[in-house]
Design a protein around this motif. Sequence first.
Motif, mmCIF file in Angstrom:
data_model
loop_
_atom_site.group_PDB
_atom_site.id
_atom_site.type_symbol
_atom_site.label_atom_id
_atom_site.label_comp_id
_atom_site.label_asym_id
_atom_site.label_seq_id
_atom_site.Cartn_x
_atom_site.Cartn_y
_atom_site.Cartn_z
ATOM 1 N N ASP A 352 0.838 -1.194 0.000
ATOM 2 C CA ASP A 352 0.000 0.000 0.000
ATOM 3 C C ASP A 352 0.875 1.247 0.000
ATOM 4 O OD1 ASP A 352 1.022 0.108 2.520
ATOM 5 O OD2 ASP A 352 -0.887 -0.067 3.577
ATOM 6 N N VAL A 353 0.242 2.399 0.012
ATOM 7 C CA VAL A 353 0.980 3.657 -0.107
ATOM 8 C C VAL A 353 1.891 3.882 1.096
ATOM 9 C CG1 VAL A 353 -0.851 5.038 0.984
ATOM 10 C CG2 VAL A 353 0.732 6.120 -0.630
ATOM 11 N N VAL A 354 1.495 3.383 2.276
ATOM 12 C CA VAL A 354 2.318 3.560 3.475
ATOM 13 C C VAL A 354 3.659 2.845 3.308
ATOM 14 C CG1 VAL A 354 2.470 3.146 5.962
ATOM 15 C CG2 VAL A 354 0.286 3.803 4.950
ATOM 16 N N LEU A 355 3.609 1.641 2.756
ATOM 17 C CA LEU A 355 4.835 0.865 2.554
ATOM 18 C C LEU A 355 5.733 1.533 1.514
ATOM 19 C CD1 LEU A 355 6.091 -1.770 3.617
ATOM 20 C CD2 LEU A 355 5.234 -2.885 1.575
ATOM 21 N N TRP A 356 5.151 1.987 0.414
ATOM 22 C CA TRP A 356 5.936 2.704 -0.592
ATOM 23 C C TRP A 356 6.593 3.943 0.016
ATOM 24 C CZ3 TRP A 356 7.389 1.222 -5.337
ATOM 25 C CH2 TRP A 356 6.683 0.185 -5.972
ATOM 26 N N ASN A 357 5.833 4.667 0.830
ATOM 27 C CA ASN A 357 6.376 5.869 1.466
ATOM 28 C C ASN A 357 7.557 5.536 2.367
ATOM 29 O OD1 ASN A 357 4.477 7.461 0.221
ATOM 30 N ND2 ASN A 357 3.119 7.581 1.990
ATOM 31 N N ALA A 358 7.446 4.415 3.093
ATOM 32 C CA ALA A 358 8.524 4.006 3.997
ATOM 33 C C ALA A 358 9.813 3.761 3.224
ATOM 34 C CB ALA A 358 8.115 2.757 4.766
ATOM 35 N N LEU A 359 9.692 3.068 2.097
ATOM 36 C CA LEU A 359 10.892 2.736 1.319
ATOM 37 C C LEU A 359 11.461 3.978 0.626
ATOM 38 C CD1 LEU A 359 12.635 0.296 0.637
ATOM 39 C CD2 LEU A 359 11.299 0.008 -1.446
ATOM 40 N N ILE A 360 10.595 4.765 0.005
ATOM 41 C CA ILE A 360 11.056 5.992 -0.660
ATOM 42 C C ILE A 360 11.718 6.930 0.350
ATOM 43 C CG2 ILE A 360 10.299 8.081 -1.865
ATOM 44 C CD1 ILE A 360 8.101 6.352 -3.183
ATOM 45 N N GLY A 361 11.084 7.076 1.515
ATOM 46 C CA GLY A 361 11.639 7.930 2.562
ATOM 47 C C GLY A 361 12.994 7.445 3.043
ATOM 48 N N GLY A 362 13.178 6.124 3.108
ATOM 49 C CA GLY A 362 14.463 5.567 3.511
ATOM 50 C C GLY A 362 15.575 5.933 2.549
ATOM 51 N N PHE A 376 9.554 6.004 -6.964
ATOM 52 C CA PHE A 376 8.299 6.735 -7.147
ATOM 53 C C PHE A 376 7.674 6.420 -8.502
ATOM 54 C CE2 PHE A 376 6.294 10.624 -8.907
ATOM 55 C CZ PHE A 376 5.158 10.629 -8.120
ATOM 56 N N HIS A 377 8.495 6.372 -9.558
ATOM 57 C CA HIS A 377 7.975 6.033 -10.886
ATOM 58 C C HIS A 377 7.449 4.592 -10.899
ATOM 59 C CE1 HIS A 377 9.255 9.795 -12.481
ATOM 60 N NE2 HIS A 377 10.556 9.558 -12.329
ATOM 61 N N GLU A 378 8.138 3.698 -10.186
ATOM 62 C CA GLU A 378 7.676 2.307 -10.091
ATOM 63 C C GLU A 378 6.354 2.230 -9.334
ATOM 64 O OE1 GLU A 378 9.231 -1.915 -8.149
ATOM 65 O OE2 GLU A 378 10.662 -0.280 -8.486
ATOM 66 N N MET A 379 6.220 3.063 -8.320
ATOM 67 C CA MET A 379 4.980 3.129 -7.550
ATOM 68 C C MET A 379 3.814 3.544 -8.442
ATOM 69 S SD MET A 379 4.239 5.683 -4.350
ATOM 70 C CE MET A 379 2.597 5.892 -3.645
ATOM 71 N N GLN A 380 4.047 4.551 -9.281
ATOM 72 C CA GLN A 380 2.999 4.992 -10.200
ATOM 73 C C GLN A 380 2.624 3.892 -11.188
ATOM 74 O OE1 GLN A 380 4.909 8.773 -11.561
ATOM 75 N NE2 GLN A 380 2.881 9.616 -11.107
ATOM 76 N N ALA A 381 3.638 3.163 -11.656
ATOM 77 C CA ALA A 381 3.370 2.070 -12.597
ATOM 78 C C ALA A 381 2.567 0.959 -11.950
ATOM 79 C CB ALA A 381 4.694 1.515 -13.134
ATOM 80 N N ALA A 385 -1.800 5.163 -5.722
ATOM 81 C CA ALA A 385 -1.913 6.628 -5.751
ATOM 82 C C ALA A 385 -1.037 7.251 -4.670
ATOM 83 C CB ALA A 385 -3.363 7.046 -5.549
ATOM 84 N N PRO A 386 -0.160 8.178 -5.037
ATOM 85 C CA PRO A 386 0.666 8.864 -4.035
ATOM 86 C C PRO A 386 -0.200 9.717 -3.110
ATOM 87 C CG PRO A 386 1.485 9.237 -6.275
ATOM 88 C CD PRO A 386 0.123 8.648 -6.405
ATOM 89 N N ASP A 387 0.255 9.909 -1.889
ATOM 90 C CA ASP A 387 -0.415 10.831 -0.977
ATOM 91 C C ASP A 387 0.543 11.967 -0.625
ATOM 92 O OD1 ASP A 387 1.397 9.743 0.792
ATOM 93 O OD2 ASP A 387 -0.080 8.732 2.046
ATOM 94 N N LYS A 388 0.173 12.767 0.366
ATOM 95 C CA LYS A 388 0.994 13.936 0.703
ATOM 96 C C LYS A 388 2.382 13.542 1.200
ATOM 97 C CE LYS A 388 -2.470 15.776 3.039
ATOM 98 N NZ LYS A 388 -3.308 16.647 3.884
ATOM 99 N N ILE A 389 2.454 12.421 1.921
ATOM 100 C CA ILE A 389 3.757 11.979 2.433
ATOM 101 C C ILE A 389 4.663 11.574 1.268
ATOM 102 C CG2 ILE A 389 4.927 10.236 3.842
ATOM 103 C CD1 ILE A 389 2.456 10.214 5.630
ATOM 104 N N THR A 390 4.089 10.908 0.269
ATOM 105 C CA THR A 390 4.864 10.556 -0.928
ATOM 106 C C THR A 390 5.426 11.811 -1.576
ATOM 107 O OG1 THR A 390 3.103 8.921 -1.308
ATOM 108 C CG2 THR A 390 4.823 9.093 -2.980
ATOM 109 N N VAL A 391 4.582 12.811 -1.736
ATOM 110 C CA VAL A 391 4.993 14.052 -2.402
ATOM 111 C C VAL A 391 6.097 14.747 -1.612
ATOM 112 C CG1 VAL A 391 4.217 16.329 -3.173
ATOM 113 C CG2 VAL A 391 2.743 14.344 -3.508
ATOM 114 N N ASN A 418 -5.849 18.113 -5.914
ATOM 115 C CA ASN A 418 -6.429 18.863 -4.801
ATOM 116 C C ASN A 418 -5.937 18.370 -3.437
ATOM 117 O OD1 ASN A 418 -8.097 20.529 -6.473
ATOM 118 N ND2 ASN A 418 -9.498 18.800 -6.710
ATOM 119 N N LEU A 419 -4.641 18.050 -3.355
ATOM 120 C CA LEU A 419 -4.079 17.670 -2.068
ATOM 121 C C LEU A 419 -4.021 18.905 -1.169
ATOM 122 C CD1 LEU A 419 -1.114 15.308 -3.048
ATOM 123 C CD2 LEU A 419 -3.446 14.698 -2.415
#
Length: 681
Positions: A352-362, A376-381, A385-391, A418-419
């Motif tokens: 989910d987006v939380v897990l993607w955020n954890a890895l990207i943030g790392g 991030f590009h892999e996440m989109q593929a 959907a990215p959220d504010k933390i992803t951004v 509209n974030l």
Amino acid sequence: MINLSVSNLIFRYPHFVPRSTFQIPFIFLLHTRSLPHHKDKPTNWNASHVLIQSNPLLSLLEACTSMAKMKEIHAQMISTGLISDGFALSRLVAFCAISEWRNLDYCDKILNNAANLNVFSWNMAIRGYVESENPINAVLLYRNMLRKGSAIPDNYTYPLLFKVCAGFSLSWTANEILGHVIQLGFDSDLFVHNAIIHVLVSCGELLAARKLFDESCVRDLVSWNSIINGYVRCGLADEAFDLYYKMGELNVMPDEVTMIGVVSASAQLENLALGRKLHQSIEEMGLNLTVPLANALMDMYIKCKNIEAAKILFENMTKKTVVSWTTMVIGYAKFGLLESAVRLFNEMPEKDVVLWNALIGGFVQAKRSKEALALFHEMQASSVAPDKITVVNCLSACSQLGALDVGIWMHHYVDKHNLTMNVALGTALVDMYAKCGNIKKAIQVFEEMPGRNSLTWTAIICGLALHGQPHAAISYFSEMISIGLVPDEITFIGVLSACCHGGLVDQGRDYFYQMTSKYGISPKLKHYSCLVDLLGRAGFLEEAEELIRSMPFEPDAVVWGALFFGSRIHGNVHMGERAASKLLELDPHDGGIYVLLANMYGDANMWEQARKVRKMMEERGVEKTPGCSSIEMNGLVYDFIIRDKSHPQSEKIYECLTRLTRQIEVIEVDPSLFKEFSSWC
């Protein structure tokens, strides 16, 4: 007694129960004393009930496995008149509200057309909404129940409603419902009482919740757990432990929920010894190591910097949730074990987006921003959907790389979807634009932000300093102080850098000493290096060297480098030699130091010393580290080192560089050609 305690609570905190916008019908209050209580609980939904066994339609309803079949049964109930029976109607409502095949829209139609609804039917419908995707509709259904007046709410109604209010922090609504509870006398019910504590805690009314807890003569483990976890949620770990120890004094045995709270409290305190002790207590008490409890222990070990203990727990878990996987990925990323984090990430069945955020943030935290953006590009593929933390993470990556095009795309993504522009997102945008070279846009975003904190002000101050606008940076700093925000050590790095760029020696000195005298901030190495750089550039070399001697810790290469730079500017060879000697002690294999020292001797026409430095460099086998630069094109960042020919268009690149060099040589000879060169570019 509990009733009296709640009344005292309301008397002391009258804002808890504002005037209700939906009043309880007067007939309800007339029957308060004869309301059904525990002895008159609604009948359990039980297939062995005598009416079900004796009625074919109800038996069919028990075995029903689709809404289509249920509607047929409903039609038969209407035609046979069974629909007028309160119990039979409640079974129909329960099927629509809480069964596997539930349909809340159809449930609403039944409620709107029924004339003999009992409280059990209403409670089933409210519960159905509580467990749905739109829990707030449970409160609207409660309003409808009061308007129809066909049944009186009971002690099962209010815990459901308080659960919704707690989940959404609906303080005002919870206060209105609390007034109804007191009017109807249900505050003496233990389940309702615990729900009140829980909703007060969830709405941030912790003092009121604690007062209600302390004044209660009847409380169970749920009461203790609610208030302990409330303290933990508010970051008051010490208060949570005080209650936990009091439980022990009163011989109240904790359960898994209690231990989740105190384990989380030890994580907040980053107290590994205490966390280990709690883990041992869990084993000694024989408590079931549930998945949430195991997750809390893992999180505690990670926050207390013991990744191995967390890893053992994770590997021994027979059942893992998304939280389990995410906690461990965050742990690996936090400790820089990114390969392990990626391996675990790839093993996960669902991401989910939380897990993607954890890895990207790392990856961002480890300064591996190109890989972060690739993730991030892999996440989109993957259609996540990215959220504010992803951004925010991706904007930080852009700041590190200077990737302005990607940063602009992220800004457009925020606007397009509209974030909400919260403080964290706005600050990340300001920082990105400033570090990527567009200070004008950084200022625009800053001025348009609906709310700012000290980090936001720090970002714009550091950005202005970076762009050589010292007076603007100091002006923003003064405004920040005037509105009551407290600067931190990063803010002062920006301010001192601004003074350095502007040659504002007196102001720089003042700000440096204000850190301790006015704001209680102990200067770090970076602050000393800024002041040394400021003094050195301005020619106060002896004062800069004395400042280094007075430092409470050993100076690093940045501090000595600042002194060396100032010495070279002002031609103080002897001080430059001392600074260079210290730099070579710290890193004798840094080729750049030898080159700079040789250049300093060359500037002073001391060619013999310059040759000795270069010979020393050769004898020690030291080579100058190749220079590296990066450029962003079409959202991609390319790195180049000296004599690099790895790029497929390297020949064209070098040809272009040759042409640029020739143009620069022409400009140096004839400045009038500068205009022509600018138009050619």
